[in-house]
Write a protein that holds these residues in place. Sequence first.
Motif, short mmCIF file in Angstrom:
data_model
loop_
_atom_site.label_atom_id
_atom_site.label_comp_id
_atom_site.label_asym_id
_atom_site.label_seq_id
_atom_site.Cartn_x
_atom_site.Cartn_y
_atom_site.Cartn_z
N ALA A 91 0.81 -1.23 0.06
CA ALA A 91 0.10 -0.33 0.14
C ALA A 91 0.92 1.25 0.09
N ALA A 92 1.92 1.14 0.71
CA ALA A 92 2.91 2.35 0.61
C ALA A 92 3.50 2.69 -0.89
N LEU A 93 3.50 1.88 -1.62
CA LEU A 93 3.84 2.06 -2.92
C LEU A 93 2.85 2.94 -4.01
N PRO A 104 7.37 4.84 -6.27
CA PRO A 104 8.66 4.69 -6.94
C PRO A 104 8.63 4.10 -8.25
N LYS A 105 9.79 4.10 -9.01
CA LYS A 105 9.91 3.53 -10.24
C LYS A 105 10.17 1.90 -9.85
N ARG A 106 10.67 1.73 -8.79
CA ARG A 106 11.35 0.41 -8.34
C ARG A 106 11.24 0.27 -6.82
N ALA A 107 11.10 -0.89 -6.29
CA ALA A 107 11.04 -1.15 -4.94
C ALA A 107 11.73 -2.51 -4.58
N VAL A 108 12.14 -2.38 -3.32
CA VAL A 108 12.96 -3.62 -2.80
C VAL A 108 12.37 -3.81 -1.59
N ALA A 109 12.24 -5.42 -0.94
CA ALA A 109 11.52 -5.65 0.07
C ALA A 109 12.87 -5.91 1.33
N VAL A 110 12.89 -5.41 2.25
CA VAL A 110 13.75 -5.84 3.41
C VAL A 110 13.16 -5.99 4.76
N HIS A 111 14.03 -6.22 5.52
CA HIS A 111 13.71 -6.72 6.95
C HIS A 111 12.74 -7.83 7.13
N TRP A 112 13.33 -8.80 6.29
CA TRP A 112 13.03 -10.37 6.28
C TRP A 112 13.78 -11.30 6.06
N GLY A 113 13.60 -12.54 6.48
CA GLY A 113 14.45 -13.52 6.33
C GLY A 113 15.76 -13.50 6.94
N THR A 114 16.10 -12.57 8.07
CA THR A 114 17.17 -12.47 8.76
C THR A 114 16.96 -12.30 10.19
N LEU A 115 17.69 -12.47 11.33
CA LEU A 115 17.54 -12.29 12.56
C LEU A 115 16.48 -13.33 13.19
N PHE A 121 5.79 -9.04 -2.87
CA PHE A 121 5.92 -9.19 -4.15
C PHE A 121 4.48 -9.63 -4.92
N VAL A 122 3.58 -10.56 -4.53
CA VAL A 122 2.29 -10.47 -4.92
C VAL A 122 1.27 -9.70 -4.66
N GLU A 123 1.45 -8.76 -3.40
CA GLU A 123 0.52 -7.97 -3.14
C GLU A 123 0.74 -6.41 -3.83
N ALA A 124 2.29 -6.27 -4.06
CA ALA A 124 2.74 -5.13 -4.90
C ALA A 124 2.41 -5.39 -6.33
N ARG A 125 2.37 -6.45 -6.81
CA ARG A 125 1.72 -6.84 -8.15
C ARG A 125 0.25 -6.29 -8.39
N ARG A 126 -0.32 -6.65 -7.12
CA ARG A 126 -1.71 -6.57 -7.48
C ARG A 126 -2.35 -4.94 -7.07
N ILE A 127 -1.49 -4.33 -5.92
CA ILE A 127 -1.95 -2.98 -5.63
C ILE A 127 -1.30 -1.87 -6.52
N ALA A 128 0.22 -2.21 -7.04
CA ALA A 128 0.83 -1.19 -7.67
C ALA A 128 1.73 -1.82 -8.76
N PRO A 129 1.05 -2.41 -9.73
CA PRO A 129 1.35 -2.94 -10.91
C PRO A 129 2.52 -2.03 -11.71
N GLU A 130 2.53 -0.96 -11.70
CA GLU A 130 3.37 -0.11 -12.26
C GLU A 130 4.77 0.19 -11.62
#
Length: 121
Positions: free
Chosen positions: A51-53, A58-69, A90-99
Motif C-alpha cells: 500500500a505504501a507503493l 517509486p519506479k522500483r521497490a525492494v523488500a527488506v527486514h525479512w529472512g534474517t535475525l 511481491f504478490v501484493e505489490a503486483r496487485r496494488i501497484a503493478p506500475e
Amino acid sequence: SAESTVYFAGDTDLYPEMLYIAPGMDLAILPVWGWGPTLRGGHMDPLRAAAALKLLTPKRAVAVHWGTLWPVGLDNFRRHRFEEPARDFFVEARRIAPEVDVVPLEPGESFEIPPSSPDRG
C-alpha cells in the motif's frame, strides 16, 4: 554523473505523509516484517508495504527486514513466517501497484539502479 533518488523506510509503518516524500523516486526500500516469527507494532507487513507503493510512487521497490535475525533454536518452528513476507509483498505489490518494478532480492543480494532514461528524468 547519474543521480538517483532512494527512500529507505527503516523501521516504520505506513503513514499518509509518504505521499510527499519524493514523488517519482527511483527506488523505495521498504520493510515487510519485523524481528523473529511475529510482527510487532511500528513495522509494515507485506500488505501495508505494498500500500505504501501507491503513496510513494517509486519506479522500483525492494523488500527488506525479512529472512534474517531468526531466533536461535527456532529453526524448525514457524519457519514459513521467516520466508513468506517477501513473497507476499511481491504478490501484493503486483496487485496494488503493478506500475512499480519490484526487484526480488534475497538477503545479501544486491542490484544497481539503472540510469534514468531522458524522458523519465
